[in-house]
Scaffold this motif. Sequence first.
Motif, PDB file in Angstrom:
ATOM      1  N   LEU A 103      -1.792  10.372  -5.497  1.00 47.26           N
ATOM      2  CA  LEU A 103      -1.063   9.333  -4.764  1.00 47.26           C
ATOM      3  C   LEU A 103      -1.350   9.356  -3.261  1.00 47.26           C
ATOM      4  O   LEU A 103      -0.439   9.327  -2.442  1.00 47.26           O
ATOM      5  CB  LEU A 103       0.447   9.425  -5.036  1.00 47.26           C
ATOM      6  CG  LEU A 103       0.890   8.937  -6.421  1.00 47.26           C
ATOM      7  CD1 LEU A 103       2.385   9.097  -6.596  1.00 47.26           C
ATOM      8  CD2 LEU A 103       0.473   7.489  -6.659  1.00 47.26           C
ATOM      9  N   GLU A 145      -1.573   3.529  -1.678  1.00 50.97           N
ATOM     10  CA  GLU A 145      -0.773   2.568  -2.443  1.00 50.97           C
ATOM     11  C   GLU A 145      -1.622   1.925  -3.524  1.00 50.97           C
ATOM     12  O   GLU A 145      -1.116   1.551  -4.594  1.00 50.97           O
ATOM     13  CB  GLU A 145      -0.200   1.504  -1.509  1.00 50.97           C
ATOM     14  CG  GLU A 145       0.794   0.576  -2.180  1.00 50.97           C
ATOM     15  CD  GLU A 145       1.387  -0.434  -1.232  1.00 50.97           C
ATOM     16  OE1 GLU A 145       2.460  -0.974  -1.561  1.00 50.97           O
ATOM     17  OE2 GLU A 145       0.787  -0.697  -0.163  1.00 50.97           O
ATOM     18  N   GLU A 151      -3.836   3.408  -5.417  1.00 55.44           N
ATOM     19  CA  GLU A 151      -3.746   4.279  -6.594  1.00 55.44           C
ATOM     20  C   GLU A 151      -2.438   4.045  -7.333  1.00 55.44           C
ATOM     21  O   GLU A 151      -2.410   3.967  -8.570  1.00 55.44           O
ATOM     22  CB  GLU A 151      -3.854   5.752  -6.193  1.00 55.44           C
ATOM     23  CG  GLU A 151      -3.714   6.708  -7.375  1.00 55.44           C
ATOM     24  CD  GLU A 151      -3.592   8.172  -6.989  1.00 55.44           C
ATOM     25  OE1 GLU A 151      -3.007   8.945  -7.768  1.00 55.44           O
ATOM     26  OE2 GLU A 151      -4.088   8.540  -5.911  1.00 55.44           O
ATOM     27  N   LEU A 152      -1.348   3.942  -6.612  1.00 55.95           N
ATOM     28  CA  LEU A 152      -0.033   3.714  -7.218  1.00 55.95           C
ATOM     29  C   LEU A 152      -0.056   2.444  -8.069  1.00 55.95           C
ATOM     30  O   LEU A 152       0.401   2.438  -9.229  1.00 55.95           O
ATOM     31  CB  LEU A 152       1.033   3.615  -6.122  1.00 55.95           C
ATOM     32  CG  LEU A 152       2.463   3.306  -6.583  1.00 55.95           C
ATOM     33  CD1 LEU A 152       3.000   4.420  -7.460  1.00 55.95           C
ATOM     34  CD2 LEU A 152       3.371   3.092  -5.369  1.00 55.95           C
ATOM     35  N   LYS A 153      -0.601   1.374  -7.520  1.00 53.25           N
ATOM     36  CA  LYS A 153      -0.652   0.095  -8.234  1.00 53.25           C
ATOM     37  C   LYS A 153      -1.576   0.176  -9.445  1.00 53.25           C
ATOM     38  O   LYS A 153      -1.259  -0.352 -10.526  1.00 53.25           O
ATOM     39  CB  LYS A 153      -1.112  -1.010  -7.285  1.00 53.25           C
ATOM     40  CG  LYS A 153      -0.090  -1.350  -6.205  1.00 53.25           C
ATOM     41  CD  LYS A 153      -0.628  -2.413  -5.250  1.00 53.25           C
ATOM     42  CE  LYS A 153       0.414  -2.776  -4.203  1.00 53.25           C
ATOM     43  NZ  LYS A 153      -0.116  -3.771  -3.223  1.00 53.25           N
ATOM     44  N   LYS A 201       0.149   2.125 -12.301  1.00 57.40           N
ATOM     45  CA  LYS A 201       1.226   1.366 -12.937  1.00 57.40           C
ATOM     46  C   LYS A 201       0.668   0.262 -13.831  1.00 57.40           C
ATOM     47  O   LYS A 201       1.214  -0.030 -14.890  1.00 57.40           O
ATOM     48  CB  LYS A 201       2.161   0.789 -11.878  1.00 57.40           C
ATOM     49  CG  LYS A 201       3.063   1.851 -11.241  1.00 57.40           C
ATOM     50  CD  LYS A 201       4.119   1.234 -10.345  1.00 57.40           C
ATOM     51  CE  LYS A 201       5.098   2.303  -9.857  1.00 57.40           C
ATOM     52  NZ  LYS A 201       6.178   1.729  -9.011  1.00 57.40           N
ATOM     53  N   CYS A 209       3.541   5.748 -12.543  1.00 63.27           N
ATOM     54  CA  CYS A 209       2.746   6.277 -11.430  1.00 63.27           C
ATOM     55  C   CYS A 209       2.008   7.550 -11.842  1.00 63.27           C
ATOM     56  O   CYS A 209       2.198   8.079 -12.946  1.00 63.27           O
ATOM     57  CB  CYS A 209       3.638   6.546 -10.222  1.00 63.27           C
ATOM     58  SG  CYS A 209       4.692   8.010 -10.421  1.00 63.27           S
ATOM     59  N   SER A 210       1.184   8.043 -10.947  1.00 63.96           N
ATOM     60  CA  SER A 210       0.383   9.247 -11.226  1.00 63.96           C
ATOM     61  C   SER A 210       1.254  10.453 -11.562  1.00 63.96           C
ATOM     62  O   SER A 210       0.931  11.233 -12.465  1.00 63.96           O
ATOM     63  CB  SER A 210      -0.490   9.576 -10.006  1.00 63.96           C
ATOM     64  OG  SER A 210      -1.342   8.514  -9.676  1.00 63.96           O
ATOM     65  N   TRP A 221       2.634   8.476  -1.620  1.00 59.90           N
ATOM     66  CA  TRP A 221       3.441   7.396  -2.189  1.00 59.90           C
ATOM     67  C   TRP A 221       4.359   7.924  -3.285  1.00 59.90           C
ATOM     68  O   TRP A 221       4.205   7.620  -4.461  1.00 59.90           O
ATOM     69  CB  TRP A 221       2.520   6.290  -2.691  1.00 59.90           C
ATOM     70  CG  TRP A 221       1.860   5.593  -1.542  1.00 59.90           C
ATOM     71  CD1 TRP A 221       0.705   5.946  -0.910  1.00 59.90           C
ATOM     72  CD2 TRP A 221       2.369   4.464  -0.841  1.00 59.90           C
ATOM     73  NE1 TRP A 221       0.441   5.104   0.135  1.00 59.90           N
ATOM     74  CE2 TRP A 221       1.448   4.173   0.198  1.00 59.90           C
ATOM     75  CE3 TRP A 221       3.502   3.656  -0.985  1.00 59.90           C
ATOM     76  CZ2 TRP A 221       1.630   3.116   1.089  1.00 59.90           C
ATOM     77  CZ3 TRP A 221       3.684   2.596  -0.114  1.00 59.90           C
ATOM     78  CH2 TRP A 221       2.762   2.336   0.911  1.00 59.90           C
ATOM     79  N   ASP A 280       9.732  11.257  -8.273  1.00 55.81           N
ATOM     80  CA  ASP A 280       8.482  12.011  -8.197  1.00 55.81           C
ATOM     81  C   ASP A 280       8.699  13.350  -7.498  1.00 55.81           C
ATOM     82  O   ASP A 280       8.188  14.387  -7.931  1.00 55.81           O
ATOM     83  CB  ASP A 280       7.428  11.225  -7.416  1.00 55.81           C
ATOM     84  CG  ASP A 280       7.036   9.921  -8.087  1.00 55.81           C
ATOM     85  OD1 ASP A 280       7.192   9.808  -9.313  1.00 55.81           O
ATOM     86  OD2 ASP A 280       6.572   9.014  -7.366  1.00 55.81           O
TER      87      ASP A 280
END
Length: 433
Positions: A214, A217, A219-221, A224, A230-231, A252, A257
Motif C-alpha cells: 500500500l 492509492e 495499489e489500493l484501488k 479492491k 485492500c492489500s 494507505w 488495517d
Amino acid sequence: MADMIITNGHILTMEPGKEREFSKGMVVIDEGIITEVREKTQETADIIVDAQGGIVMPGLVNTHTHAAMTLFRGYADDLPLSQWLQQHIWPAEAKLTDNDIYNGTLLACLEMIKSGTTCFNDMYFHMDETAKAVEKAGIRAALSYGMIEFGNKDKADAELKEGSRFVQRWHGKADGRITAMYGPHAPNTCSREFLQRVKDKAREDGVKVHIHVLETETELKEMKEKYGMCSIHMLNNIDFFDSDVIAAHCVWLSDGDIKILAEKGVNISHNPVSNMKLASGIAPVEKLLKSGANVCLGTDGCASNNNLDMFEEMKIAALLQKVSTMDPTALPAKEVLKMATVNGAKALGINAGMIRKGALADIIIVDRNKAHMRPFYDAASHLVYSANGQDVMTSIVNGKLLMQDYEVLCMDEMKIIEQASVAAEDLIQRVNE
C-alpha cells in the motif's frame, strides 16, 4: 585483553525501558560483541577509540532500500509516478548489468558508512552482486531478490527458484553480516497464489519476507477492483502476516488495517522522504505506534529520495507526523530515534540497535564539536533535529572500524566514487541508444 575500547564519549544506549546515558563512558568490544558498558573499566584493549566530544550510539538501521539505485540519483526527477516509472526507471533498470549493481551498491555502502547506517535491508535485481559488495564493504545487510510475476505461472516458478537460490547461497554469509530474505515485490505485482507460495517457502527456510505494501492509492484501488478488498486484508486472508514480515511504506491504511498489522506483529518500514517526493501520501505512523505496531525507518532508493541519510529521514519523519496531525507532540525525538535503531534491528531480527552487554558491536560516533550541535541539552533532540549524516565521524560494524575520525578504512573512497560514476554514464548511454 579486549579487541577495542571506546572512551570519553557521551553514550546513548537506547536500551528500551532503561534509556541510560553516560556523559563520559566506556564501551568494551571483543570478537564483535559488546562486553561492557560503564563509566570505567579495568579492561585493556588492542585498539582505543577516543570519542572525546562525540555521542556514542547504536548504528542506524535502514529497513528499506534498493541500494544500487544510487546510479539513478538525480535521474528523471520531479515527474508523475507513472511517467517516472514507465518512461524512465523501468527502461533504465532493464539495461542494468552485474557490474552496474556491484558498483552502485558499493557507492551506497560507502554513503551509508559515512552517514551512520550500519545495517540495511535491500530488495533489487542481480542480488549476488549486491551481496558481494556488502561482503567487501564490511557493512551488515539483509538482502532479497525482488520477485515479480504478474500472475504468469512460468514466471512465478522461475522467480521463486531464483529467490530460493539466493537465500541458500547467501544467508548467514560474510561472517554472519548477511542475512537473506524472500522479496515478493508487492501485492499488485504478484498474484495471491504466488504470495502464498513465497510465504510458505520462507517459513520452510526459516527466513523473513520483505515486501512493498500500500505505497500508493493506485495499489489500493487495483486491489479492491481485483479482490474486493485492500492489500492488507488479502494478505491477511492467506495467512501471510507475522513478525517475520517487513512491509515497506504502508501509506494507505484504514484503522482496520492498522489493527491487523499490530495484532500480527508485522514490521512497518516508514519511508517519509520517498513518499513525499513521489506524492504517495503520508503513512499514519502515530496511529501505528499507538496500536503497538513495530514501526522502523527506511530511505527507499536514491531515485526517489535522493540520498541514504537516515538522520535526514528521522527529522523529516518527526516533522511530517507533527504537521499531518497538527500536533507538535507527535512522534517525539526519542521515539523516532528508537525507530531508526531498536525497532529497525527488531524488524530484521538482529541483536543490535542498542548499546548493551551481549549486543553486536554496530556503533557510530557523532561529532558534537560543530556549531549546529551546540549548546548541548538533549542527545536525542540534537541527533534528530540538528545532526546530519556528515556529522558521523566513526562507524563500527561487527566490532570492526569501517571509518575512524572521518577516514574511511574499509575501501578506497575515491575509487568507489569514480567507478560508480563511470558505470552510471555507461548505463545511461545504453539506455539512450
